[in-house]
Design an enzyme around this catalytic site. Structure first.
Site, PDB file in Angstrom:
ATOM      1  N   MET A  34       0.963  -1.334  -0.095  1.00 32.55           N
ATOM      2  CA  MET A  34       0.048   0.129  -0.175  1.00 32.55           C
ATOM      3  C   MET A  34       0.949   1.339   0.007  1.00 32.55           C
ATOM      4  SD  MET A  34      -3.332  -0.725   2.076  1.00 32.55           S
ATOM      5  CE  MET A  34      -2.838  -0.340   3.582  1.00 32.55           C
ATOM      6  N   ALA A  36       4.265   3.804   1.103  1.00 34.54           N
ATOM      7  CA  ALA A  36       4.662   4.135   2.425  1.00 34.54           C
ATOM      8  C   ALA A  36       5.652   3.157   2.805  1.00 34.54           C
ATOM      9  CB  ALA A  36       3.654   4.528   3.478  1.00 34.54           C
ATOM     10  N   GLY A  40      11.145  -3.201   5.331  1.00 38.42           N
ATOM     11  CA  GLY A  40      10.560  -4.164   5.507  1.00 38.42           C
ATOM     12  C   GLY A  40      10.041  -4.738   4.119  1.00 38.42           C
ATOM     13  N   HIS A  41       9.639  -3.598   3.179  1.00 36.27           N
ATOM     14  CA  HIS A  41       9.139  -3.817   2.001  1.00 36.27           C
ATOM     15  C   HIS A  41      10.278  -3.878   1.098  1.00 36.27           C
ATOM     16  CE1 HIS A  41       5.689  -1.224   3.692  1.00 36.27           C
ATOM     17  NE2 HIS A  41       5.054  -2.231   3.215  1.00 36.27           N
ATOM     18  N   ASP A 175       2.660  -9.379   9.137  1.00 36.41           N
ATOM     19  CA  ASP A 175       1.398  -9.219   9.297  1.00 36.41           C
ATOM     20  C   ASP A 175       1.119 -10.797   9.303  1.00 36.41           C
ATOM     21  OD1 ASP A 175       0.563  -6.499   9.357  1.00 36.41           O
ATOM     22  OD2 ASP A 175       1.624  -6.543   7.361  1.00 36.41           O
ATOM     23  N   GLN A 178      -2.741 -11.852   8.264  1.00 38.51           N
ATOM     24  CA  GLN A 178      -2.853 -11.517   6.847  1.00 38.51           C
ATOM     25  C   GLN A 178      -2.055 -12.769   5.997  1.00 38.51           C
ATOM     26  OE1 GLN A 178      -2.816  -7.709   4.428  1.00 38.51           O
ATOM     27  NE2 GLN A 178      -0.681  -8.359   4.100  1.00 38.51           N
ATOM     28  N   ARG A 212       3.407   2.507  10.565  1.00 36.54           N
ATOM     29  CA  ARG A 212       2.594   3.374  11.655  1.00 36.54           C
ATOM     30  C   ARG A 212       3.784   3.949  12.555  1.00 36.54           C
ATOM     31  NH1 ARG A 212      -2.461   0.061  13.167  1.00 36.54           N
ATOM     32  NH2 ARG A 212      -3.357  -0.086  11.344  1.00 36.54           N
TER      33      ARG A 212
HETATM   34  O1  PAF Z   1      -0.192  -5.681   3.762  1.00 38.86           O
HETATM   35  C1  PAF Z   1      -0.580  -4.895   3.180  1.00 38.86           C
HETATM   36  O2  PAF Z   1       0.118  -3.823   2.560  1.00 38.86           O
HETATM   37  C2  PAF Z   1      -1.864  -4.646   2.506  1.00 38.86           C
HETATM   38  O3  PAF Z   1      -2.812  -5.453   3.287  1.00 38.86           O
HETATM   39  C3  PAF Z   1      -2.003  -5.398   0.986  1.00 38.86           C
HETATM   40  C4  PAF Z   1      -1.705  -7.169   1.205  1.00 38.86           C
HETATM   41  C5  PAF Z   1      -1.200  -4.769   0.086  1.00 38.86           C
HETATM   42  C6  PAF Z   1      -3.554  -5.299   0.591  1.00 38.86           C
HETATM   43  O4  PAF Z   1      -3.981  -4.195   0.291  1.00 38.86           O
END
Ligand code: PAF
Length: 309
Positions: A34, A36, A40-41, A175, A178, A212
């Site tokens: 998403m 930002a 980690g990304h 997460d 998720q 966050r």
């Molecule tokens: O983890 C996230 O950033 C979001 O939940 C995702 C997997 C991109 C779905 O919008």
């Protein structure tokens, strides 16, 4: 090579197919985000680039997974910095669609339901969140799928291109719920994709990286360290094959006045059901996941630790 930005599904499909063909590629990776973006990304993107011939990262703030319009508006949008981070990791394509591109008919009538697994833990305090997240992940997994079939003779063994390119999608272990849900969705609904979980990245002091964290004051950030300390205590116990003294770890968190604990438990990594109480009293053996969520000042944080012994 510089990253290419596409904003339409048609553009994404055309460009990823062109790249895969031009590289005689046999694998494509998708990193859903998403925006930002933080280190980690970067770890997700890095792993995807190591494992695939073509890598797409999506940047889409999904309205469906926000319970509150204020939270949605407040979510940071940092496209230029995000593109720079992805380019540095070697991502080929950034897919940053508008809300209308993803939901052309407005909010979808039919959605993915996350079921029992989506109702507990994070789902209990964010009703509808996982249904919204899984619905967009399902769509993103469709958009990012490699074009079927390869030109004849293009596979490394010289055989015909009838085989489908490998398809992998990358999600952070941070997460955990998720990730468990995406794995179940892919398995239960037969999505032709391998879901890859990438370990949580932490700052030197142990705080799990999160979009966050930028909302924490210095004092709150310091207080938030108790979360990873409590998890590490359980990890040490598990590594030493000792009973997981959950109560001591919990007392440690509750002694920090700026931290309001929501949940803290040890669960089965697949079902996320709490483990039997005896793992707290008898020497720990097996695989488990310690889950934690707390409000630190105004900011809700989650973290977890895989336990293995
Ligand atoms: O983890 C996230 O950033 C979001 O939940 C995702 C997997 C991109 C779905 O919008």
């Amino acid at each position: 090579m510089s990253i290419q930005l596409v904003t339409t599904v048609a553009g994404l499909r055309a460009e990823s197919a062109r790249l895969l063909r031009s590289r005689n590629g046999v694998s494509q990776g998708l990193v859903p985000t998403m925006g930002a973006l933080h280190e980690g990304h970067a770890a997700l993107a890095h792993t995807a680039v190591e494992q695939n011939d073509v890598v797409v990262a999506s940047i889409f703030v999904n309205p469906l997974q926000f319970g509150d319009a204020v939270d949605l508006d407040r979510y940071p949008r940092t496209l230029d910095a995000d593109l720079a981070l992805l380019e540095e990791q070697g991502v080929d394509l950034a897919f940053a669609p508008s809300v209308e591109e993803v939901y052309p008919g407005g909010e979808p009538l039919v959605r993915i339901t996350s079921g029992r697994l989506g109702e507990k833990w994070e789902g209990a305090s964010r009703p509808g969140h996982f249904d919204g997240a899984l619905t967009v992940v399902a769509k993103l997994l469709h958009y990012g799928m490699p074009a079927a079939g390869l030109p004849s003779g293009s596979l490394p063994d010289g055989s015909s291109g009838a085989a489908l390119p490998a398809y992998r999608a990358y999600f952070g272990q941070k997460d955990a719920q998720q990730l468990a849900l995406v794995r179940r969705m892919a398995a239960d609904l037969n999505f032709p994709v391998e879901i890859v979980g990438v370990p949580t990245v932490r700052s030197d002091d142990g705080l799990a990286l999160s979009s966050r964290n930028r909302f924490l004051s210095d004092e709150e950030r310091e207080a938030a360290l108790v979360l990873s300390r409590a998890l590490r205590l359980l990890e040490e116990r598990a590594n030493a094959h000792e009973p997981l003294d959950v109560e001591s770890a919990q007392a440690m968190i509750e002694s920090q006045p700026l931290v309001a604990l929501d949940y803290f438990d040890v669960v089965d990594p697949g079902s996320l059901e709490p483990l039997a109480e005896n793992c707290r009293e008898t020497p720990f053996r097996g695989e488990a996941l310690a889950l934690i969520a707390a409000k630190v000042g105004p900011v809700r944080l989650i973290d977890n630790m895989p336990l293995s012994s």
